[in-house]
Design a protein around this motif. Structure first.
Motif, PDB file in Angstrom:
ATOM      1  N   VAL A 284      22.286  60.973  45.906  1.00 25.58           N
ATOM      2  CA  VAL A 284      22.698  59.588  45.714  1.00 25.58           C
ATOM      3  C   VAL A 284      23.654  59.516  44.525  1.00 25.58           C
ATOM      4  O   VAL A 284      23.378  60.085  43.459  1.00 25.58           O
ATOM      5  CB  VAL A 284      21.480  58.677  45.470  1.00 25.58           C
ATOM      6  CG1 VAL A 284      21.932  57.223  45.317  1.00 25.58           C
ATOM      7  CG2 VAL A 284      20.468  58.809  46.596  1.00 25.58           C
ATOM      8  N   VAL A 285      24.761  58.826  44.702  1.00 21.99           N
ATOM      9  CA  VAL A 285      25.737  58.607  43.626  1.00 21.99           C
ATOM     10  C   VAL A 285      25.731  57.122  43.277  1.00 21.99           C
ATOM     11  O   VAL A 285      25.884  56.272  44.158  1.00 21.99           O
ATOM     12  CB  VAL A 285      27.147  59.044  44.040  1.00 21.99           C
ATOM     13  CG1 VAL A 285      28.155  58.708  42.938  1.00 21.99           C
ATOM     14  CG2 VAL A 285      27.185  60.537  44.344  1.00 21.99           C
ATOM     15  N   THR A 286      25.539  56.803  41.987  1.00 21.40           N
ATOM     16  CA  THR A 286      25.568  55.410  41.547  1.00 21.40           C
ATOM     17  C   THR A 286      26.805  55.175  40.687  1.00 21.40           C
ATOM     18  O   THR A 286      27.202  56.032  39.903  1.00 21.40           O
ATOM     19  CB  THR A 286      24.314  55.043  40.734  1.00 21.40           C
ATOM     20  OG1 THR A 286      24.312  55.756  39.496  1.00 21.40           O
ATOM     21  CG2 THR A 286      23.055  55.390  41.504  1.00 21.40           C
ATOM     22  N   ILE A 287      27.399  53.990  40.849  1.00 22.98           N
ATOM     23  CA  ILE A 287      28.622  53.612  40.137  1.00 22.98           C
ATOM     24  C   ILE A 287      28.409  52.222  39.559  1.00 22.98           C
ATOM     25  O   ILE A 287      28.093  51.278  40.298  1.00 22.98           O
ATOM     26  CB  ILE A 287      29.841  53.623  41.077  1.00 22.98           C
ATOM     27  CG1 ILE A 287      30.062  55.045  41.639  1.00 22.98           C
ATOM     28  CG2 ILE A 287      31.082  53.116  40.372  1.00 22.98           C
ATOM     29  CD1 ILE A 287      31.055  55.094  42.766  1.00 22.98           C
ATOM     30  N   GLU A 288      28.604  52.083  38.237  1.00 22.62           N
ATOM     31  CA  GLU A 288      28.346  50.806  37.576  1.00 22.62           C
ATOM     32  C   GLU A 288      29.339  50.569  36.449  1.00 22.62           C
ATOM     33  O   GLU A 288      29.932  51.510  35.918  1.00 22.62           O
ATOM     34  CB  GLU A 288      26.928  50.773  37.005  1.00 22.62           C
ATOM     35  CG  GLU A 288      25.827  51.032  38.012  1.00 22.62           C
ATOM     36  CD  GLU A 288      24.497  51.208  37.322  1.00 22.62           C
ATOM     37  OE1 GLU A 288      23.861  50.186  37.005  1.00 22.62           O
ATOM     38  OE2 GLU A 288      24.105  52.355  37.079  1.00 22.62           O
ATOM     39  N   ASP A 289      29.488  49.299  36.071  1.00 25.47           N
ATOM     40  CA  ASP A 289      30.264  48.957  34.886  1.00 25.47           C
ATOM     41  C   ASP A 289      29.479  49.286  33.625  1.00 25.47           C
ATOM     42  O   ASP A 289      30.012  49.859  32.680  1.00 25.47           O
ATOM     43  CB  ASP A 289      30.639  47.473  34.899  1.00 25.47           C
ATOM     44  CG  ASP A 289      31.865  47.210  35.760  1.00 25.47           C
ATOM     45  OD1 ASP A 289      32.659  48.143  35.954  1.00 25.47           O
ATOM     46  OD2 ASP A 289      32.022  46.083  36.247  1.00 25.47           O
ATOM     47  N   ALA A 290      28.222  48.864  33.586  1.00 26.35           N
ATOM     48  CA  ALA A 290      27.308  49.230  32.498  1.00 26.35           C
ATOM     49  C   ALA A 290      26.057  49.788  33.160  1.00 26.35           C
ATOM     50  O   ALA A 290      25.380  49.078  33.901  1.00 26.35           O
ATOM     51  CB  ALA A 290      26.973  48.017  31.644  1.00 26.35           C
ATOM     52  N   ALA A 291      25.784  51.055  32.936  1.00 21.00           N
ATOM     53  CA  ALA A 291      24.710  51.741  33.655  1.00 21.00           C
ATOM     54  C   ALA A 291      23.368  51.077  33.390  1.00 21.00           C
ATOM     55  O   ALA A 291      22.890  51.066  32.256  1.00 21.00           O
ATOM     56  CB  ALA A 291      24.668  53.208  33.242  1.00 21.00           C
ATOM     57  N   GLU A 292      22.779  50.492  34.412  1.00 17.42           N
ATOM     58  CA  GLU A 292      21.473  49.849  34.283  1.00 17.42           C
ATOM     59  C   GLU A 292      20.539  50.188  35.428  1.00 17.42           C
ATOM     60  O   GLU A 292      19.340  49.893  35.361  1.00 17.42           O
ATOM     61  CB  GLU A 292      21.647  48.332  34.193  1.00 17.42           C
ATOM     62  CG  GLU A 292      22.398  47.741  35.376  1.00 17.42           C
ATOM     63  CD  GLU A 292      22.795  46.285  35.153  1.00 17.42           C
ATOM     64  OE1 GLU A 292      22.705  45.832  33.997  1.00 17.42           O
ATOM     65  OE2 GLU A 292      23.175  45.620  36.116  1.00 17.42           O
ATOM     66  N   LEU A 293      21.057  50.796  36.487  1.00 21.72           N
ATOM     67  CA  LEU A 293      20.200  51.213  37.597  1.00 21.72           C
ATOM     68  C   LEU A 293      19.338  52.396  37.169  1.00 21.72           C
ATOM     69  O   LEU A 293      19.817  53.310  36.504  1.00 21.72           O
ATOM     70  CB  LEU A 293      21.045  51.607  38.813  1.00 21.72           C
ATOM     71  CG  LEU A 293      21.761  50.480  39.559  1.00 21.72           C
ATOM     72  CD1 LEU A 293      22.652  51.050  40.639  1.00 21.72           C
ATOM     73  CD2 LEU A 293      20.775  49.490  40.156  1.00 21.72           C
ATOM     74  N   ARG A 294      18.087  52.360  37.546  1.00 18.73           N
ATOM     75  CA  ARG A 294      17.183  53.472  37.286  1.00 18.73           C
ATOM     76  C   ARG A 294      16.496  53.838  38.598  1.00 18.73           C
ATOM     77  O   ARG A 294      15.386  53.390  38.883  1.00 18.73           O
ATOM     78  CB  ARG A 294      16.172  53.098  36.205  1.00 18.73           C
ATOM     79  CG  ARG A 294      16.787  53.068  34.815  1.00 18.73           C
ATOM     80  CD  ARG A 294      15.786  52.703  33.763  1.00 18.73           C
ATOM     81  NE  ARG A 294      15.469  51.278  33.819  1.00 18.73           N
ATOM     82  CZ  ARG A 294      14.582  50.697  33.002  1.00 18.73           C
ATOM     83  NH1 ARG A 294      13.926  51.420  32.122  1.00 18.73           N
ATOM     84  NH2 ARG A 294      14.346  49.411  33.098  1.00 18.73           N
TER      85      ARG A 294
END
Length: 482
Positions: A284-294
């Motif tokens: 899984v690849v996550t992309i965010e402006d401010a990393a908050e997904l856990r």
């Protein structure tokens, strides 16, 4: 007030005037009975105003004392020794020196107030100053700062004003710069806007002078020490077990899901909870402006956007990262939020072998979410007919989950809708589950019930083909109970 008395029993100068009003209200002169009620009210209001002004002077004196102690501690520390000490040893040394300085100040006799001062000096030295006191409270979900002297907090959906304050505007900006500096961001007069994150994953947005006219504006969206799991959402009555069972099956069967909702509606919380159902053997690849997904999987690759530097170079956008993610052999791509041209790249990824991907958008209803995605695809700069965009959306997105923050602070999954295809030039949708608000309690908290609308989803056949049995009984038209 004991902590304001000196060793000789005398009071601190800040408290010498109007002390009787604060500690002995009975000594306030009583007006003769012949005076009017208006005069009595005026005396009461004057007394309250004087007490408030006196308390403000006390608070200012305490802040000044804390600043003085902090400066003395920093001056005493040997930089050469600091580099050789572990963090815990350094904290213990600062605590020891702070307590020693407190003993030298005759004004501080109360042990509770002395401990408070030591704690706040440690927060100033190693933490985030006055914010540490608020961040230690797990019940606070939002911290809203409107200048150094006006701080509001949200607890259990209710917004109240906090007694915590900063010394001045400079103090507040220093704390903000300390936060953003740790994650490689910057905020100053040339770049007065910033998104960043705290060590615990909480999201921060800051606006300073010259954009903010009345002091720095800071908004902190808190995240708990542990991400909320699906069972917690059910316990909080944000979703029913039937709705969760359907969404879990969609995630396992690699159905493309979009979570829609307004600010603070719980989109990221739901995304974290649903990630639990992604098989552990998928990349899984996550992309965010401010990393908050856990995410709760072992094989997760996290990427974060980067703003331009002071020369205007080096910006890395969400769209850049989505394009790059396609070269990283992902099985699913999760974009924290689509708000621009990256929507087209996300749709293409979902439609070219990366099914089961998820993202969030800001919208009030599932239908509005579709309209926003159409508009954001148009922001790429490519001239495409609207029917082409709608066909792309209809063939890519399968399920839209609507989250909302209702009156009183309750967060609910208000609708789970399925896109079934195209009817002419219009995208057809059907609501599988929904929340119907029926009124308000006396304390202005929304009340309602969840409904199954009696519609079997089209994707049910795909769920069964993937070996994920979903009982058709959960879709029968009825009120869903907890």
């Amino acid at each position: 007030m004991a902590w304001l008395r000196g060793m000789n029993g005398k009071q601190h100068p800040a408290m010498q005037d109007q002390t009787a009003v604060l500690e002995h209200p009975e000594v306030i002169p009583v007006e003769p009975a012949a005076k009017t009620a208006v005069t009595e009210i005026a005396v009461t209001e004057t007394t309250v105003a004087e007490a408030a002004a006196q308390q403000e002077r006390v608070d200012e004196w305490f802040l000044q004392l804390k600043r003085d102690l902090h400066q003395q501690i920093v001056a005493k520390l040997n930089p050469g020794v600091i580099r050789t000490m572990k963090e815990e040893e350094l904290k213990e040394e600062v605590r020891r020196q702070t307590e020693a300085l407190c003993q030298e100040r005759a004004e501080l006799l109360n042990a509770t107030e002395r401990e408070r001062l030591v704690t706040e000096v440690l927060d100033e030295t190693f933490g985030l100053g006055p914010l540490e006191q608020l961040l230690r409270d797990p019940d606070i979900s939002d911290i809203l700062i409107n200048g150094p002297k006006s701080i509001y907090i949200e607890k259990r959906g209710r917004l109240t004003r906090s007694s915590v304050v900063f010394a001045d505007e400079r103090h507040l900006v220093q704390v903000v710069q300390r936060i953003v500096g740790k994650v490689g961001r910057r905020i100053d007069e040339t770049s007065p806007l910033c998104d960043a994150r705290l060590p615990d994953g909480s999201r921060l947005n800051a606006v300073i002078h010259p954009i903010a006219l009345d002091g720095a504006l800071v908004s902190i969206r808190r995240f708990g020490s542990k991400p909320l799991v699906a069972e917690t959402l059910i316990a909080n009555k944000s979703i029913t077990k039937e709705m969760l069972q359907f969404l879990a099956a969609c995630v396992q069967a690699r159905i493309n899901v979009v979570i829609s909702g307004g600010t603070g509606s719980g989109k990221t919380t739901l995304l974290n909870a649903l990630s639990r159902f992604i098989p552990a053997d998928e990349r899984v690849v996550t992309i965010e402006d401010a990393a908050e997904l856990r995410l709760q999987q072992p094989h997760v690759v996290r990427m974060e956007t980067r703003p331009a530097n002071i020369e205007g170079h080096g910006e890395i956008t969400t769209r850049d990262l989505v394009k790059n993610a396609l070269r990283m052999r992902p099985e699913r791509i999760i974009v924290g939020e689509c708000r621009g041209g990256e929507t087209l790249d996300m749709l293409q990824a979902m439609n070219t072998g990366h099914d089961g991907s998820m993202t969030t958008v800001h919208a009030n209803t599932p239908r509005d979410a579709v309209s926003r995605m159409e508009m954001m695809v148009g922001m790429t700069g490519f001239e495409m007919p609207i029917w082409v965009i709608r066909k792309q959306v209809a063939s890519t997105i399968n399920v839209i989950v609507q989250a909302a923050r209702l009156i009183g602070g309750l967060r609910k999954i208000t609708r789970i809708s399925e896109i079934t295809g195209m009817e002419g030039d219009v995208i057809s949708m059907q609501d599988i589950f929904e929340f119907q608000q029926t009124g308000l309690y006396e304390n202005r908290v929304a009340v309602g019930h969840f409904m199954a609308n009696g519609i079997r989803p089209v994707c049910l056949a795909k769920l069964q083909a993937c070996g994920i049995p979903v009982p058709v009984e959960i879709f029968e038209r009825r009120v869903l109970a907890f």
